[in-house]
Design a protein around this motif. Structure first.
Motif: not given
Length: 373
Positions: A223-227
């Motif tokens: 997962n390369f998204n921020p929280e």
């Protein structure tokens, strides 16, 4: 792969003793089945960059903290708070989790708390898998990306934020001074689904087509998204009675959950796909000719349909092979459409073949000489 269908496997040179495995020649992921490991006794929870037991799957480079991705195999010791036995392990809550294929698979935290309970939640902790591709991608070429995933029993949340991303080196995982955080995205990132993957009892196939934008030689999974951009579906409904603790404690008493999303990953594949309608042909009038196509490296999780056009002079225009009987020279177009069982967008491939109708020519030569008298 060549234009011909791939049917044989080859043995890939191991990186270390005990790391031999069978490499599918149709696949550019090195040991996509995750079968190569150092030894059964060495398999354990990954504690540092140097303690990674899957031979061809790696952790990112890091500055201070790295996500401690895990490797599981059926021959690892079972039981205890840090078991990496593929069937019953630290994240399975004493339930069986058989590999999707073979005897090994990996596991990563896609979101959330790795080690400690809900009172001290680590909201953007991330783990990743990195693979040095057996053969680099070719820019402009079409590939089929696929992997099998399964949500671990301990997870409080399900998500759809499981991606492949590509590059030409080992990625660098940063941290916030306390734990490892998300690797920044690059334009090659590929998503697979818009719905959270909630299945804890079976494996889910993710697949899609991808046209390479560069000659990438590494794939990154996670997962390369921020929280604040991560989808999280809460599975802890009111009245469930779930309690939370560390991952180790969840194995010890089979009842604790963790505040996060942990997924098992197996059978990762990146396959080049090529359609070949066959060589150009020549026939005489009223003759027929067979047109036989090949589709190299058919994808996992996809079904293929064919269409030849124009169809009026063909016996089976909706099959991979047909018989042509044109009365004049004709250019045929073959279209192959790959439809994926998980609802991913179909991929459409084209190739062309010409059947030339050649009228025979005759040349008569007369040799006449006077008869002698």
């Amino acid at each position: 792969c060549s234009a011909a269908p791939c049917t044989a496997n080859m043995v890939f040179a191991p990186e270390a003793a005990g790391c031999a495995f069978t490499q599918n020649p149709c696949d550019i992921v090195t040991d996509g089945d995750m079968e190569a490991f150092t030894s059964c006794n060495a398999v354990d929870i990954v504690a540092s960059f140097t303690d990674w037991d899957a031979c061809e799957w790696h952790l990112p480079n890091y500055l201070q903290f790295v996500g401690t991705s895990d490797y599981f195999t059926t021959c690892a010791p079972s039981g205890g708070p840090v078991s990496t036995n593929a069937n019953v392990n630290v994240f399975s809550m004493c339930q069986s989790v058989a590999p999707q294929h073979g005897q090994g698979y990996c596991g990563i935290f896609v979101s959330g708390d790795a080690f400690i309970g809900s009172s001290t939640y680590q909201p953007e902790y991330r783990e990743y898998l990195v693979n040095h591709l057996n053969t680099p991608m070719v820019a402009g070429k079409t590939y089929i990306l696929s992997m099998w995933v399964r949500l671990a029993n301990v997870s409080k949340y399900a998500t759809d934020d499981i991606y492949m991303m590509f590059g030409n080196n080992m990625p660098l995982q940063s941290d916030n001074g306390a734990y490892a955080t998300a690797i920044p995205q690059n334009p090659s990132i590929q998503s697979f689904t818009l719905s959270p993957i909630t299945d804890k009892t079976g494996w889910t196939l993710l697949s899609k087509p991808y046209v390479a934008t560069s000659n990438y030689d590494h794939v990154y999974i996670g997962n390369f998204n921020p929280e604040n951009a991560t989808t999280k579906l809460n599975l802890d409904f009111p009245g469930s009675g779930w309690t939370y603790a560390s991952a180790g404690n969840s194995q010890q008493n089979c009842s604790y959950h963790i505040v996060g999303s942990y997924y098992y990953i197996d059978n990762v594949s990146i396959r080049p796909v090529d359609l070949n309608a066959g060589p150009d042909q020549s026939i005489c009038p009223s003759q027929t000719v067979a047109l036989t196509s090949t589709l190299s490296c058919p994808p996992t999780g996809g079904t293929v349909s064919y269409n030849w056009s124009p169809s009026s002079s063909l016996t089976t225009p909706n099959a991979s092979s047909t018989i042509a009987s044109p009365s004049v020279t004709t250019d045929y177009t073959l279209t192959a459409t790959i439809t994926f069982t998980n609802g991913s967008s179909p991929i459409v491939l084209h190739d062309y073949v010409t059947v030339s109708v050649v009228n025979p020519s005759f040349s008569l030569t007369a040799n006449a000489s006077p008869n002698p008298i």
